[in-house]
Motif scaffolding. Structure first.
Motif, mmCIF file in Angstrom:
data_model
loop_
_atom_site.group_PDB
_atom_site.id
_atom_site.type_symbol
_atom_site.label_atom_id
_atom_site.label_comp_id
_atom_site.label_asym_id
_atom_site.label_seq_id
_atom_site.Cartn_x
_atom_site.Cartn_y
_atom_site.Cartn_z
ATOM 1 N N ASP A 22 0.834 -1.206 0.000
ATOM 2 C CA ASP A 22 0.000 0.000 0.000
ATOM 3 C C ASP A 22 0.865 1.252 0.000
ATOM 4 O O ASP A 22 0.604 2.201 -0.736
ATOM 5 N N ILE A 26 1.294 4.247 -2.854
ATOM 6 C CA ILE A 26 1.097 5.646 -2.478
ATOM 7 C C ILE A 26 2.308 6.477 -2.894
ATOM 8 O O ILE A 26 2.158 7.577 -3.438
ATOM 9 N N PHE A 44 -6.596 13.303 0.986
ATOM 10 C CA PHE A 44 -6.541 11.895 1.347
ATOM 11 C C PHE A 44 -7.697 11.095 0.775
ATOM 12 O O PHE A 44 -7.557 9.894 0.524
ATOM 13 N N LYS A 45 -8.816 11.752 0.534
ATOM 14 C CA LYS A 45 -9.940 11.049 -0.085
ATOM 15 C C LYS A 45 -9.549 10.585 -1.493
ATOM 16 O O LYS A 45 -9.769 9.430 -1.864
ATOM 17 N N ASN A 48 -6.583 7.901 -1.300
ATOM 18 C CA ASN A 48 -7.081 6.581 -0.909
ATOM 19 C C ASN A 48 -7.961 5.951 -1.988
ATOM 20 O O ASN A 48 -7.919 4.743 -2.201
ATOM 21 N N CYS A 51 -5.493 4.903 -4.949
ATOM 22 C CA CYS A 51 -4.564 3.839 -4.565
ATOM 23 C C CYS A 51 -5.258 2.633 -3.934
ATOM 24 O O CYS A 51 -4.592 1.644 -3.614
ATOM 25 N N ASN A 52 -6.574 2.743 -3.751
ATOM 26 C CA ASN A 52 -7.337 1.680 -3.092
ATOM 27 C C ASN A 52 -6.738 1.354 -1.721
ATOM 28 O O ASN A 52 -6.487 0.199 -1.390
ATOM 29 N N THR A 53 -6.475 2.433 -0.963
ATOM 30 C CA THR A 53 -5.891 2.305 0.365
ATOM 31 C C THR A 53 -6.796 3.010 1.375
ATOM 32 O O THR A 53 -7.823 3.571 1.006
ATOM 33 N N ASN A 54 -6.370 3.006 2.611
ATOM 34 C CA ASN A 54 -7.119 3.685 3.669
ATOM 35 C C ASN A 54 -6.142 4.287 4.670
ATOM 36 O O ASN A 54 -6.238 4.049 5.864
ATOM 37 N N ILE A 55 -5.188 5.059 4.190
ATOM 38 C CA ILE A 55 -4.169 5.646 5.056
ATOM 39 C C ILE A 55 -4.678 6.958 5.652
ATOM 40 O O ILE A 55 -5.379 7.717 4.983
ATOM 41 N N THR A 56 -4.345 7.189 6.897
ATOM 42 C CA THR A 56 -4.702 8.439 7.561
ATOM 43 C C THR A 56 -3.552 9.428 7.400
ATOM 44 O O THR A 56 -2.417 9.034 7.084
#
Length: 91
Positions: A22, A26, A44-45, A48, A51-56
């Motif tokens: 991931d 990114i 970040f929306k 994410n 990149c099909n991710t969910n990083i904060t």
């Protein structure tokens, strides 16, 4: 559409290899979508989603500390400009 040089040696770089998949995607995303000076607006929306991710933001800052500078509403990739324009810029 911008065309970018890519560093094929990244696949031998210890830092890059230590990233999980991931975080690798990114990093590649950042290098592809930043402007010609290595600046990318924080979103970040979109990051994410693409990149099909969910990083904060907190985790992002931890993972990319030293490679990306947090400048409030945008990020700056310091080595980007020098890599893309090794001879420097012309006026």
């Amino acid at each position: 559409m911008a065309k970018r040089l890519t560093d094929t040696n990244k696949w031998q770089d210890e830092w890059f290899l230590s990233l999980n998949n991931d975080h690798k995607i990114i990093w590649l995303y950042l290098l592809d979508v930043c402007d010609c000076a290595g600046i990318i607006k924080k979103n970040f929306k979109m990051l994410n989603f693409c990149c099909n991710t969910n990083i904060t933001e907190k985790k992002f800052n931890e993972v990319f500390a030293g490679r990306v500078v947090d400048c409030d509403t945008f990020y700056f990739i310091p080595k980007f400009l020098k890599f893309q324009y090794p001879q420097g810029l012309n006026s």
